[in-house]
Scaffold this active site. Structure first.
Site, PDB file in Angstrom:
ATOM      1  N   LYS A 116       5.017   4.207  -1.358  1.00 26.32           N
ATOM      2  CA  LYS A 116       5.198   5.488  -2.044  1.00 26.32           C
ATOM      3  C   LYS A 116       6.562   6.100  -1.729  1.00 26.32           C
ATOM      4  O   LYS A 116       7.037   6.970  -2.459  1.00 26.32           O
ATOM      5  CB  LYS A 116       4.075   6.446  -1.655  1.00 26.32           C
ATOM      6  CG  LYS A 116       2.706   6.016  -2.175  1.00 26.32           C
ATOM      7  CD  LYS A 116       1.586   6.897  -1.654  1.00 26.32           C
ATOM      8  CE  LYS A 116       0.242   6.407  -2.163  1.00 26.32           C
ATOM      9  NZ  LYS A 116      -0.902   7.168  -1.590  1.00 26.32           N
ATOM     10  N   GLY A 127       0.818  -1.208   0.000  1.00 25.47           N
ATOM     11  CA  GLY A 127       0.000   0.000   0.000  1.00 25.47           C
ATOM     12  C   GLY A 127       0.851   1.258   0.000  1.00 25.47           C
ATOM     13  O   GLY A 127       1.952   1.301  -0.563  1.00 25.47           O
ATOM     14  N   SER A 128       0.371   2.279   0.705  1.00 19.56           N
ATOM     15  CA  SER A 128       0.982   3.613   0.596  1.00 19.56           C
ATOM     16  C   SER A 128       2.377   3.711   1.195  1.00 19.56           C
ATOM     17  O   SER A 128       3.097   4.669   0.902  1.00 19.56           O
ATOM     18  CB  SER A 128       0.069   4.655   1.252  1.00 19.56           C
ATOM     19  OG  SER A 128      -1.117   4.795   0.511  1.00 19.56           O
ATOM     20  N   THR A 129       2.799   2.769   2.044  1.00 16.14           N
ATOM     21  CA  THR A 129       4.178   2.829   2.535  1.00 16.14           C
ATOM     22  C   THR A 129       5.172   2.692   1.389  1.00 16.14           C
ATOM     23  O   THR A 129       6.302   3.171   1.474  1.00 16.14           O
ATOM     24  CB  THR A 129       4.438   1.710   3.571  1.00 16.14           C
ATOM     25  OG1 THR A 129       4.083   0.443   2.994  1.00 16.14           O
ATOM     26  CG2 THR A 129       3.620   1.934   4.831  1.00 16.14           C
TER      27      THR A 129
END
Length: 670
Positions: A290, A286-288
């Protein structure tokens, strides 16, 4: 002898006696000469028995020597049913000692086997009671019992030992070093087949080597406590946490829920509980993830933190698929894209970077390959080659989908940002030592590669700090310290529909502190919690709770603490001599003059640590890292010298000596 018939009979009898005597003589010669060795061995087996002497298994200890696994004397009980006199009586007498059903013991005593184990690894006191029975057919063999004094603490890392050796964790991975070499002994028997107490050792067992881990049981306890509380509070399916030292790659703590007690490892609902999912189970981050896109884009000069990105008011359509933000944003700076975890903004930067360059940084950060931690069953995760990507692959990978990673891979990647851009190989074992405690093998930290330049790492660290100060990671904040990190909320694929489910999936937070001089990197993850929906709500508070305790334990002062002036006072008396490691270089003599060290580029904490042995007065001005010092490095110091340090923000120090974009650490640094 005139009777011919009598003479014939005498001759026949004499011949018969001669043949009989000759046969007996030949038989005796055959038995005493030809078969001597075989018959002697048979007699030896009837009155003696060869037993294996199990070697003491080496201990497993943490980085400070605290015992995580150790062996204690024990004995295994066996029976040779053919030598048992009265099975009913023996079963009755044994039942009260072994606390086992008589029927079970009786069945073993009357079995047709020549040898049967009754009980393995009995305590010495119980073994003495069995020996006192002096029943024919029963025998005891020394076999050490493996104990785990901390029960569930670090169970998935330490693992456990079974009858045939290590079965999980370090016990399995380091079986050859821990097991040692078994010995042999001969035990005499009496006429009834009972063992005589005296043993004749043919080959002495060689004790196994001990293994020192990088774990710190104090940090491990805090991580286990906080992770367990969050796991129970949220009703999550599972949970895991990992703490690394970004400077060395040392694994300081790792915890998985649900867990087990290695002393009773069979007492679990299913064997999946034994699996160390920190290394075996990849997940979509997920967003980690990014962070990887941000590092690549900054290093390649595609975007700057202050550059504006239009977030399309929360939705972007690519390849007939609409990807949405959790909130409708318009214009954002790239720093705000990361701070607010904008999917649309991240995708736009990823498209500007391009697939081949992005893929190079993903692999350079260690994804798609085992980390080399050394635990059984480590997964390499899933990173597909760009040739197999679809039109959606780059956009979705940039926001942490269509890629799978392990917890140790993700923590190591953040560690590279924390330490200035160098990917360190995660290290779990520090040393191997012998039975006398002498170190026989040491494992040093290993730098895998330079992924991004130091100035890029500092820029990204400031952006990750804003995530905690003003963005989605605010619940990871630790009062008095700057925290850098990123939240993640990853949906799971619904196999029934082939689409991502809207139910809570993998909620995580990865960060490090203090941001200006990181002492630890931590990943906290909850799998399918029932009471939380976002990583910022579920995982970030775990980081804050654990991080606060770690920084206090490591004696890291808060940033708002006033600088302490170190003043040398009169000595109270002769100081105790310092402890010197065998491998340490010899210290300078007492008469050697003190020399001023080079403190430029060091944070205040490191500078004060270097000055502490000199016992000098120190004056400090500014905040950040040391940019000026007086006296100069290499100067001989007078006993009453006063040191003046001038500090400035890291972004202003040392920039001229660092490689710029594309030189030579361009794409990526190697």
């Amino acid at each position: 002898m005139s009777d011919p018939g009598l003479r014939t009979r005498v001759l026949v009898l004499a011949a018969a006696l001669a043949v009989a005597f000759g046969s007996v003589t030949a038989r005796l010669a055959w038995l005493q000469i030809v078969r001597h060795a075989d018959l002697a061995a048979m007699a030896e087996r009837q009155y003696t028995r060869t037993v294996a002497l199990h070697a003491p298994r080496g201990p497993i200890v943490d980085r400070h020597g605290a015992v995580l696994a150790a062996s204690t004397p024990a004995y295994s009980l066996f029976v040779q049913p053919r030598h048992v006199g009265d099975p009913v009586r023996v079963a009755t007498r044994l039942a009260s000692i072994l606390r086992a059903p008589e029927s079970e013991l009786h069945a073993a005593l009357v079995s047709g086997r020549s040898f049967t184990w009754l009980r393995r690894r009995l305590p010495p006191a119980v073994a003495e009671q069995v020996k006192a029975l002096r029943e024919p057919g029963l025998g005891l063999v020394p076999e050490p019992l493996r104990l785990y004094p901390n029960r569930e603490l670090a169970a998935h890392v330490v693992g456990f030992e079974g009858v045939d050796g290590g079965l999980e964790g370090v016990e399995r991975a380091w079986e050859e070093a821990l097991a040692g070499v078994p010995g042999k002994a001969i035990v005499d028997r009496d006429a009834l087949g009972r063992d005589v107490a005296t043993q004749h050792v043919l080959q002495a067992p060689v004790a196994g080597h001990g293994v020192m881990l990088t774990l710190d049981t104090n940090i491990q306890y805090v991580v286990e406590r906080e992770l367990d509380a969050a796991w129970r509070r949220t009703g999550a399916k599972g949970a895991m946490a990992l703490v690394l030292d970004p400077r060395t790659g040392d694994v300081l703590a790792t915890a998985v829920r649900p867990t087990f007690n290695p002393n009773t490892f069979l007492d679990v609902p299913h064997r999946e509980v034994w699996r160390n999912r920190i290394v075996t189970d990849p997940f979509e981050p997920g967003s980690t993830f990014k962070m990887v896109l941000a590092a690549a884009a900054l290093q390649e000069g595609v975007v700057r933190p202050e550059d504006a990105v239009f977030a399309e008011y929360g939705r972007i359509r690519i390849a007939r698929t609409t990807i949405r933000d959790w909130k409708k944003y318009g214009w954002l700076t790239f720093a705000e894209v990361l701070q607010n975890s904008s999917n649309v903004g991240t995708i736009k930067v990823a498209l500007a970077l391009g697939g081949p360059r992005y893929h190079r940084y993903v692999t350079a950060f260690g994804f798609g390959a085992p980390t080399g931690l050394g635990l059984p069953g480590e997964s390499r995760g899933l990173v597909r080659d760009p040739e197999r990507w679809s039109a959606l692959s780059l956009p979705t990978m940039s926001i942490g989908q269509e890629v799978s990673v392990t917890a140790v891979q993700l923590a190591a990647a953040f560690g590279a940002v924390a330490n200035g851009g160098t990917l360190m190989r995660p290290r779990l074992v520090r040393a191997v030592f012998d039975a006398e405690g002498r170190e026989i093998r040491r494992f040093e930290p290993v730098a895998v590669r330079q992924v991004i330049a130091p100035h890029t790492a500092r820029t990204l660290t400031r952006m990750l700090t804003s995530v905690v100060e003003s963005g989605t990671g605010h619940k990871a904040a630790i009062p008095g310290y700057e925290v850098a990190g990123k939240t993640g909320t990853a949906q799971k694929l619904d196999h029934a529909t082939g689409r991502y489910s809207h139910a809570p999936g993998v909620l995580s937070f990865v960060g490090f502190a203090p941001a200006d001089d990181p002492r630890f990197v931590m990943l906290a993850l909850l799998d399918e919690p029932k009471t939380e929906r976002w990583g910022s709500e579920a995982a970030a508070p775990i980081f804050a709770a654990v991080g606060r305790e770690i920084l206090r334990y490591l004696d890291v002062p808060p940033r708002d603490a006033p600088p302490v002036q170190i003043v040398s006072g009169p000595a109270a008396g002769p100081a105790a001599p310092p402890v010197r490691l065998v491998s340490a270089a010899p210290a300078a003599g007492d008469d050697d003059p003190a020399v001023m060290p080079d403190l430029r580029g060091r944070p205040l904490r490191r500078a004060l640590e270097a000055l502490a042995p000199l016992r000098l007065a120190v004056e400090v001005a500014g905040r950040g890292v040391v940019v000026q010092q007086a006296p100069a490095a290499g100067s001989v110091l007078a006993p009453d010298a006063r040191v003046r340090l001038t500090l400035a923000a890291p972004s202003r120090a040392g920039r001229a000596r660092e490689p710029g974009r594309g030189e030579p650490c361009g794409s990526p640094c190697r």
